[in-house]
Design a protein around this motif. Sequence first.
Motif, PDB file in Angstrom:
ATOM      1  N   VAL A   1       0.830  -1.188   0.152  1.00 34.49           N
ATOM      2  CA  VAL A   1       0.302  -0.139  -0.262  1.00 34.49           C
ATOM      3  C   VAL A   1       0.780   1.333   0.045  1.00 34.49           C
ATOM      4  CG1 VAL A   1      -1.939   1.125   0.832  1.00 34.49           C
ATOM      5  CG2 VAL A   1      -1.820  -0.765   1.029  1.00 34.49           C
ATOM      6  N   SER A   2       0.322   2.074  -0.527  1.00 36.87           N
ATOM      7  CA  SER A   2       1.363   3.225  -1.034  1.00 36.87           C
ATOM      8  C   SER A   2       0.602   4.188  -0.306  1.00 36.87           C
ATOM      9  CB  SER A   2       1.229   4.039  -2.304  1.00 36.87           C
ATOM     10  OG  SER A   2      -0.637   4.823  -2.332  1.00 36.87           O
ATOM     11  N   GLU A   3       2.331   5.152   0.642  1.00 39.58           N
ATOM     12  CA  GLU A   3       1.990   6.246   1.391  1.00 39.58           C
ATOM     13  C   GLU A   3       0.468   6.997   1.510  1.00 39.58           C
ATOM     14  OE1 GLU A   3       4.647   9.287   3.728  1.00 39.58           O
ATOM     15  OE2 GLU A   3       5.667   8.434   2.112  1.00 39.58           O
ATOM     16  N   GLU A   4       1.186   6.919   0.174  1.00 36.47           N
ATOM     17  CA  GLU A   4      -0.365   8.284  -1.087  1.00 36.47           C
ATOM     18  C   GLU A   4      -1.702   7.620  -0.180  1.00 36.47           C
ATOM     19  OE1 GLU A   4       2.082   7.377  -2.257  1.00 36.47           O
ATOM     20  OE2 GLU A   4       2.856   9.015  -3.407  1.00 36.47           O
ATOM     21  N   ALA A   5      -1.788   6.437  -0.680  1.00 31.15           N
ATOM     22  CA  ALA A   5      -2.865   5.819  -0.276  1.00 31.15           C
ATOM     23  C   ALA A   5      -3.420   5.992   1.197  1.00 31.15           C
ATOM     24  CB  ALA A   5      -3.103   4.287  -0.798  1.00 31.15           C
ATOM     25  N   LEU A   6      -2.622   6.106   2.446  1.00 35.61           N
ATOM     26  CA  LEU A   6      -3.050   6.297   3.937  1.00 35.61           C
ATOM     27  C   LEU A   6      -3.153   7.599   3.759  1.00 35.61           C
ATOM     28  CD1 LEU A   6      -0.134   3.784   5.327  1.00 35.61           C
ATOM     29  CD2 LEU A   6      -2.875   3.473   4.612  1.00 35.61           C
ATOM     30  N   ARG A   7      -2.703   8.167   3.078  1.00 37.29           N
ATOM     31  CA  ARG A   7      -2.586  10.098   3.889  1.00 37.29           C
ATOM     32  C   ARG A   7      -3.996  10.489   2.395  1.00 37.29           C
ATOM     33  NH1 ARG A   7       1.250  12.326   5.759  1.00 37.29           N
ATOM     34  NH2 ARG A   7       3.692  11.364   6.061  1.00 37.29           N
ATOM     35  N   ASN A   8      -4.362   9.800   1.909  1.00 38.08           N
ATOM     36  CA  ASN A   8      -5.783  10.128   0.337  1.00 38.08           C
ATOM     37  C   ASN A   8      -6.655   9.968   1.296  1.00 38.08           C
ATOM     38  OD1 ASN A   8      -6.988  10.847  -0.915  1.00 38.08           O
ATOM     39  ND2 ASN A   8      -7.559   8.426  -2.414  1.00 38.08           N
ATOM     40  N   PRO A   9      -7.382  11.736   1.913  1.00 43.37           N
ATOM     41  CA  PRO A   9      -8.308  11.545   3.070  1.00 43.37           C
ATOM     42  C   PRO A   9      -9.567  11.536   2.171  1.00 43.37           C
ATOM     43  CG  PRO A   9      -7.859  13.947   1.805  1.00 43.37           C
ATOM     44  CD  PRO A   9      -6.681  13.062   1.461  1.00 43.37           C
ATOM     45  N   VAL A  10     -10.204  10.336   2.453  1.00 41.87           N
ATOM     46  CA  VAL A  10     -10.984   9.869   1.719  1.00 41.87           C
ATOM     47  C   VAL A  10     -12.313  10.344   2.305  1.00 41.87           C
ATOM     48  CG1 VAL A  10     -12.350   7.318   1.340  1.00 41.87           C
ATOM     49  CG2 VAL A  10     -10.301   7.324   0.780  1.00 41.87           C
ATOM     50  N   ASP A  11     -12.122  10.446   3.653  1.00 44.49           N
ATOM     51  CA  ASP A  11     -13.559  10.355   4.544  1.00 44.49           C
ATOM     52  C   ASP A  11     -12.481  11.438   6.064  1.00 44.49           C
ATOM     53  OD1 ASP A  11     -15.826  10.792   6.054  1.00 44.49           O
ATOM     54  OD2 ASP A  11     -16.470   9.025   5.678  1.00 44.49           O
ATOM     55  N   HIS A  12     -13.583  11.864   7.057  1.00 43.88           N
ATOM     56  CA  HIS A  12     -12.678  12.748   7.866  1.00 43.88           C
ATOM     57  C   HIS A  12     -11.941  11.417   8.659  1.00 43.88           C
ATOM     58  CE1 HIS A  12     -15.940  10.459  10.352  1.00 43.88           C
ATOM     59  NE2 HIS A  12     -16.251  10.048  10.216  1.00 43.88           N
ATOM     60  N   ALA A  13     -10.441  12.776   9.815  1.00 42.15           N
ATOM     61  CA  ALA A  13     -10.136  11.733  10.521  1.00 42.15           C
ATOM     62  C   ALA A  13     -10.747  10.396  11.378  1.00 42.15           C
ATOM     63  CB  ALA A  13      -9.437  12.788  11.476  1.00 42.15           C
ATOM     64  N   GLU A  14     -11.319   9.911  11.452  1.00 43.77           N
ATOM     65  CA  GLU A  14     -11.625   9.566  12.515  1.00 43.77           C
ATOM     66  C   GLU A  14     -12.009   7.805  11.735  1.00 43.77           C
ATOM     67  OE1 GLU A  14     -15.309   7.510  15.507  1.00 43.77           O
ATOM     68  OE2 GLU A  14     -15.487   9.495  14.758  1.00 43.77           O
ATOM     69  N   VAL A  15     -12.174   7.678  10.572  1.00 43.56           N
ATOM     70  CA  VAL A  15     -12.073   7.181   9.347  1.00 43.56           C
ATOM     71  C   VAL A  15     -11.181   6.775   9.484  1.00 43.56           C
ATOM     72  CG1 VAL A  15     -12.958   6.405   7.377  1.00 43.56           C
ATOM     73  CG2 VAL A  15     -14.883   7.150   8.693  1.00 43.56           C
ATOM     74  N   MET A  16     -10.708   7.673   8.922  1.00 46.74           N
ATOM     75  CA  MET A  16      -8.614   7.300   8.650  1.00 46.74           C
ATOM     76  C   MET A  16      -7.787   7.189   9.437  1.00 46.74           C
ATOM     77  SD  MET A  16      -9.191   7.951   5.453  1.00 46.74           S
ATOM     78  CE  MET A  16      -7.487   7.715   5.302  1.00 46.74           C
ATOM     79  N   ARG A  17      -8.408   6.663  11.162  1.00 51.15           N
ATOM     80  CA  ARG A  17      -7.223   6.043  12.324  1.00 51.15           C
ATOM     81  C   ARG A  17      -8.008   5.130  12.573  1.00 51.15           C
ATOM     82  NH1 ARG A  17      -8.211  11.889  14.628  1.00 51.15           N
ATOM     83  NH2 ARG A  17      -9.960  11.352  15.501  1.00 51.15           N
TER      84      ARG A  17
END
Length: 220
Positions: free
Chosen positions: A111-127
């Motif tokens: 998984v690329s670092e960009e994929a983890l930084r891509n804000p698909v949804d708000h911060a809680e979802v990403m965490r």
Amino acid sequence: MSTVRETRSGRAAKVKEAGGVLEVLQDEVDRAKLPRFFRNFAVIEAEVVSRFSYDPLLVPGLLQTEAYARAVFAGHCPPLSEEIVDQHTEARLSRQKLLARVPLAELSFIVSEEALRNPVDHAEVMRGQRQRLLEVSALRNVEVQVMPAGRDVSMEQVTVNMDGLHWFKSSYSGPGGGDCVEVAAGLDAVYVRDSKAAGGGPVLRVGRDGWAAFVALTAG
């Protein structure tokens, strides 16, 4: 008493058989909720011995949380109806049974670092999604690697030490090797070699962006 035991045994067998049929039917129902173009791949995916993927923009579907998957489908253009978003999300989560399927499949994800930084949804979802990656990577049959951003794109033949790499070959390959290739995921590149020359032949090193472009092209 013997007759009673036989009757109970017969009923138990019928219940077990019915359960197997229902499980198969449920899998078919779940696949019907997937986008049409993806359904044949889902059938193959459910039976793989090993699976390798590189995802440069999004967390792969097999590792997504429900909230992350729902956000991905909700962002579709043109917009999907709520019903379709629900169906696609349920089907994606159902595919994740592969992570714990018996017999275990060997699964590797880059998984690329960009994929983890891509804000698909708000911060809680990403965490929650990052926490999910940590949990899944603890499974003994699952390997998750994060490709750092900013790596150079390159494609060259290399003779570096291949110790420590996990090579993956198509589950359709015969014991003789045939005309198949094997693929291994390194920290900064993907390596490809001829399965017939494993351990002694040349190895092709492909930069992550080049590999992603190749996979996208072959996927049509």
